[in-house]
Structure formats: C-alpha cells, structure tokens
Design a protein around this motif. Structure first.
Motif, PDB file in Angstrom:
ATOM      1  N   GLY A 110       0.728  -1.111  -0.013  1.00 15.67           N
ATOM      2  CA  GLY A 110      -0.070  -0.014   0.066  1.00 15.67           C
ATOM      3  C   GLY A 110       0.819   1.362  -0.073  1.00 15.67           C
ATOM      4  O   GLY A 110       0.521   2.523   0.159  1.00 15.67           O
ATOM      5  N   SER A 111       2.112   0.950  -0.181  1.00 14.84           N
ATOM      6  CA  SER A 111       2.804   2.496  -0.057  1.00 14.84           C
ATOM      7  C   SER A 111       3.056   2.745  -1.713  1.00 14.84           C
ATOM      8  O   SER A 111       3.147   2.033  -2.654  1.00 14.84           O
ATOM      9  N   GLY A 112       3.126   4.097  -1.810  1.00 15.70           N
ATOM     10  CA  GLY A 112       3.379   4.754  -3.037  1.00 15.70           C
ATOM     11  C   GLY A 112       4.593   4.315  -3.859  1.00 15.70           C
ATOM     12  O   GLY A 112       5.252   4.680  -3.127  1.00 15.70           O
ATOM     13  N   VAL A 113       4.567   4.086  -4.862  1.00 18.51           N
ATOM     14  CA  VAL A 113       5.708   3.783  -5.685  1.00 18.51           C
ATOM     15  C   VAL A 113       5.957   4.756  -6.712  1.00 18.51           C
ATOM     16  O   VAL A 113       7.439   5.139  -6.889  1.00 18.51           O
ATOM     17  N   ILE A 114       5.001   4.985  -7.614  1.00 17.47           N
ATOM     18  CA  ILE A 114       5.411   6.399  -8.587  1.00 17.47           C
ATOM     19  C   ILE A 114       4.043   6.900  -8.744  1.00 17.47           C
ATOM     20  O   ILE A 114       3.036   6.444  -8.388  1.00 17.47           O
ATOM     21  N   THR A 115       3.962   8.158  -9.029  1.00 22.53           N
ATOM     22  CA  THR A 115       2.792   8.856  -9.265  1.00 22.53           C
ATOM     23  C   THR A 115       2.779   9.322 -10.739  1.00 22.53           C
ATOM     24  O   THR A 115       3.729   9.884 -11.436  1.00 22.53           O
ATOM     25  N   LEU A 116       1.762   8.944 -11.513  1.00 22.80           N
ATOM     26  CA  LEU A 116       1.584   9.443 -12.833  1.00 22.80           C
ATOM     27  C   LEU A 116       0.720  10.671 -13.020  1.00 22.80           C
ATOM     28  O   LEU A 116       0.000  11.014 -12.077  1.00 22.80           O
ATOM     29  N   THR A 117       1.219  11.481 -13.931  1.00 26.50           N
ATOM     30  CA  THR A 117       0.570  12.792 -13.988  1.00 26.50           C
ATOM     31  C   THR A 117       0.264  12.774 -15.540  1.00 26.50           C
ATOM     32  O   THR A 117       0.700  12.645 -16.546  1.00 26.50           O
ATOM     33  N   SER A 118      -1.095  13.314 -15.560  1.00 28.46           N
ATOM     34  CA  SER A 118      -1.783  13.499 -16.992  1.00 28.46           C
ATOM     35  C   SER A 118      -1.010  14.519 -17.691  1.00 28.46           C
ATOM     36  O   SER A 118      -0.663  15.530 -17.236  1.00 28.46           O
ATOM     37  N   ALA A 119      -0.792  14.082 -19.069  1.00 29.51           N
ATOM     38  CA  ALA A 119      -0.364  15.475 -19.906  1.00 29.51           C
ATOM     39  C   ALA A 119      -1.386  16.574 -20.196  1.00 29.51           C
ATOM     40  O   ALA A 119      -0.960  17.850 -20.518  1.00 29.51           O
ATOM     41  N   ASN A 120      -2.771  16.186 -20.018  1.00 31.93           N
ATOM     42  CA  ASN A 120      -3.669  17.357 -20.206  1.00 31.93           C
ATOM     43  C   ASN A 120      -4.157  17.685 -18.844  1.00 31.93           C
ATOM     44  O   ASN A 120      -4.162  16.991 -17.817  1.00 31.93           O
ATOM     45  N   SER A 121      -4.825  18.776 -18.611  1.00 30.70           N
ATOM     46  CA  SER A 121      -5.369  19.302 -17.476  1.00 30.70           C
ATOM     47  C   SER A 121      -6.855  19.652 -17.798  1.00 30.70           C
ATOM     48  O   SER A 121      -7.641  19.323 -18.770  1.00 30.70           O
ATOM     49  N   GLY A 122      -7.471  19.649 -16.481  1.00 31.93           N
ATOM     50  CA  GLY A 122      -8.992  20.186 -16.551  1.00 31.93           C
ATOM     51  C   GLY A 122      -9.634  18.645 -16.097  1.00 31.93           C
ATOM     52  O   GLY A 122      -9.161  17.586 -16.122  1.00 31.93           O
ATOM     53  N   THR A 123     -11.105  19.144 -16.090  1.00 25.98           N
ATOM     54  CA  THR A 123     -11.793  17.919 -15.682  1.00 25.98           C
ATOM     55  C   THR A 123     -11.802  16.349 -16.595  1.00 25.98           C
ATOM     56  O   THR A 123     -11.814  15.353 -15.817  1.00 25.98           O
ATOM     57  N   PRO A 124     -11.734  16.445 -17.814  1.00 26.30           N
ATOM     58  CA  PRO A 124     -11.626  15.459 -18.423  1.00 26.30           C
ATOM     59  C   PRO A 124     -10.263  14.489 -18.120  1.00 26.30           C
ATOM     60  O   PRO A 124     -10.283  13.240 -18.033  1.00 26.30           O
ATOM     61  N   SER A 125      -9.056  15.177 -17.762  1.00 25.49           N
ATOM     62  CA  SER A 125      -7.997  14.524 -17.104  1.00 25.49           C
ATOM     63  C   SER A 125      -8.174  13.533 -16.060  1.00 25.49           C
ATOM     64  O   SER A 125      -7.383  12.822 -15.733  1.00 25.49           O
ATOM     65  N   ASN A 126      -9.392  13.863 -15.065  1.00 22.35           N
ATOM     66  CA  ASN A 126      -9.668  13.074 -14.229  1.00 22.35           C
ATOM     67  C   ASN A 126     -10.218  11.820 -14.470  1.00 22.35           C
ATOM     68  O   ASN A 126     -10.462  10.882 -13.539  1.00 22.35           O
ATOM     69  N   LEU A 127     -10.226  11.594 -15.675  1.00 23.36           N
ATOM     70  CA  LEU A 127     -10.739  10.441 -16.127  1.00 23.36           C
ATOM     71  C   LEU A 127      -9.742   9.348 -16.459  1.00 23.36           C
ATOM     72  O   LEU A 127      -9.775   8.453 -17.185  1.00 23.36           O
ATOM     73  N   MET A 128      -8.512   9.607 -16.194  1.00 20.00           N
ATOM     74  CA  MET A 128      -7.483   8.950 -16.383  1.00 20.00           C
ATOM     75  C   MET A 128      -7.418   7.514 -15.550  1.00 20.00           C
ATOM     76  O   MET A 128      -7.750   7.658 -14.244  1.00 20.00           O
ATOM     77  N   GLN A 129      -7.204   6.398 -16.130  1.00 23.55           N
ATOM     78  CA  GLN A 129      -7.034   5.079 -15.389  1.00 23.55           C
ATOM     79  C   GLN A 129      -6.004   4.464 -15.748  1.00 23.55           C
ATOM     80  O   GLN A 129      -5.216   4.683 -16.683  1.00 23.55           O
ATOM     81  N   ALA A 130      -5.408   3.687 -14.739  1.00 29.11           N
ATOM     82  CA  ALA A 130      -4.356   2.516 -14.909  1.00 29.11           C
ATOM     83  C   ALA A 130      -4.538   1.168 -14.410  1.00 29.11           C
ATOM     84  O   ALA A 130      -5.238   1.126 -13.491  1.00 29.11           O
ATOM     85  N   GLU A 131      -4.108   0.397 -15.161  1.00 32.09           N
ATOM     86  CA  GLU A 131      -4.294  -1.016 -14.505  1.00 32.09           C
ATOM     87  C   GLU A 131      -2.762  -1.920 -14.742  1.00 32.09           C
ATOM     88  O   GLU A 131      -2.304  -1.804 -15.814  1.00 32.09           O
ATOM     89  N   ILE A 132      -2.397  -2.486 -13.818  1.00 33.09           N
ATOM     90  CA  ILE A 132      -1.444  -3.332 -13.656  1.00 33.09           C
ATOM     91  C   ILE A 132      -1.718  -4.775 -13.773  1.00 33.09           C
ATOM     92  O   ILE A 132      -2.412  -5.268 -12.691  1.00 33.09           O
ATOM     93  N   THR A 133      -1.143  -5.448 -14.416  1.00 35.11           N
ATOM     94  CA  THR A 133      -1.429  -7.022 -14.459  1.00 35.11           C
ATOM     95  C   THR A 133       0.045  -7.821 -14.738  1.00 35.11           C
ATOM     96  O   THR A 133       1.039  -7.076 -15.119  1.00 35.11           O
ATOM     97  N   ALA A 134      -0.025  -9.075 -14.549  1.00 34.02           N
ATOM     98  CA  ALA A 134       1.345  -9.865 -14.569  1.00 34.02           C
ATOM     99  C   ALA A 134       1.626  -9.715 -16.153  1.00 34.02           C
ATOM    100  O   ALA A 134       0.851  -9.856 -16.928  1.00 34.02           O
ATOM    101  N   GLY A 135       2.756  -9.688 -16.508  1.00 35.30           N
ATOM    102  CA  GLY A 135       3.273  -9.928 -17.848  1.00 35.30           C
ATOM    103  C   GLY A 135       2.940 -11.340 -18.407  1.00 35.30           C
ATOM    104  O   GLY A 135       3.137 -12.089 -17.580  1.00 35.30           O
ATOM    105  N   SER A 136       2.914 -11.435 -19.686  1.00 36.65           N
ATOM    106  CA  SER A 136       2.757 -12.742 -20.193  1.00 36.65           C
ATOM    107  C   SER A 136       3.849 -13.386 -20.461  1.00 36.65           C
ATOM    108  O   SER A 136       4.017 -14.708 -20.544  1.00 36.65           O
ATOM    109  N   VAL A 137       5.196 -12.685 -20.495  1.00 35.78           N
ATOM    110  CA  VAL A 137       6.308 -13.414 -20.524  1.00 35.78           C
ATOM    111  C   VAL A 137       7.052 -13.241 -19.005  1.00 35.78           C
ATOM    112  O   VAL A 137       7.683 -14.244 -18.450  1.00 35.78           O
TER     113      VAL A 137
END
Length: 190
Positions: A110-137
C-alpha cells in the motif's frame, strides 16, 4: 416618356423615367476574402494556463479544448457560413487555471511507488485510469486509459527501469536517489 410595352434588358417598361443597365459581376471577388489569423481566448480543459497555441483546423482546436466551455464556438470560427470563409489560423489562449490529474500506483504493502501525472489538464484528465497485471512473459503489463478520448496505451512485459551490477571486493553496493517535487534530481552509488 417611354411607350407602353417598351422592352429594356428583357423587362417591359410601363413607367416613365430614365433607365440604365450594367453588369457589375466582374468587379466582385470570385471567392470571399481570406480571413486573417484570429486570437481566441476561451475556457478549455487542455493546455497550460495563459499559453498561446496555434491551430489551423477545427479538429485540432477541438482536441485542445477537450469539451471545455468554449468548445461550442469552434465550428463557427472555422466555418461561419456557406458564404464566408472562416479563420485559417486560430491563436488560442486558455485563461482557465486547470491542473493535471495525478494517480499514485502503490506496491502490495500500500505504499506509493510512482505517481503518474496526466499530460492534459482540467476535468477530463480526471478520467485517467491505470491497470497493472502480470506480464505474459515476465515483468508487468501496464495499461493507461484515457476515458475522455477513449484511448489507451499498453506496455507489455515491463521490467525494472535499470539494474545495478557490482563487481569488486566488497559484499554489496548501495545507491540513493534524491528527489525534489516528485522528480529525481541526483543518483549516487557507493
């Protein structure tokens, strides 16, 4: 006084008076005049505050505004009517104090590892999402999703950004990273 039923330029003249005909079409421009560059100041959700951006298409300016309050003006700016040319160059300034969104990725504890910052600003940038899964290889798969523009970027089988290899008589190596404002400013190995 003209006679009744006198013909002039294809019309029957029944009223007394003087008449004149001329073809002025040759003096008129064949196309509407070119519109000089315009400056458009309007609230949008893209780009930095009080920064000048230049656009030559309605599509480009609309993408910059990202649905902001001034977006409804864009079609009229580039195409005001079927008889007049719209602007060929629009210099856009966004006075809105928009901020980019951030998303912190945490490790399993639960500790922060990295912070992603959107390239765009304003309300639509709040719709940014990220997902991390195990790699296939190996490593991980990282998917970044922009729900406003319905686009995504995927990184497959991502590993460590770098690895340290120590050769020497000591039993190990240590390193340190100094940051300022969330940005690495120095890296040292001992």
């Amino acid at each position: 006084m003209p006679n009744v039923n006198t013909q002039f330029e294809g019309a029957t003249l029944i009223l007394p008076g003087a008449y004149y005909a001329d073809n002025v079409k040759a003096a008129l421009p064949t196309t509407p005049a070119i519109v000089p560059p315009m400056v458009f100041i309007g609230f949008g959700y893209g780009g930095a505050q009080n920064t000048l951006y230049q656009h030559t298409t309605a599509t480009g300016l609309s993408a910059q505004l990202r649905g902001g309050p001034a977006a409804d003006f864009v079609p009229f700016i580039f195409n005001p009517s079927n008889q007049l040319n719209g602007a060929s160059v629009v210099n856009y300034i966004n006075p809105a104090a928009n901020t980019p969104s951030t998303l912190t990725l945490n490790d399993s504890a639960g500790s922060g590892v990295i912070t992603l910052t959107s390239a765009n600003s304003g309300t639509p940038s709040n719709l940014m999402q990220a997902e991390i899964t195990a790699g296939s290889v190996g490593g991980i798969d990282l998917t970044l999703y922009d729900a406003y523009s319905n686009s995504q970027a995927v990184g497959n089988d991502l590993g460590l950004p770098f690895q340290l290899a120590y050769t020497g008589s000591g039993s190990g190596v240590t390193y340190s990273v100094v940051t300022s404002g969330g940005v690495a400013t120095s890296f040292s190995v001992s």
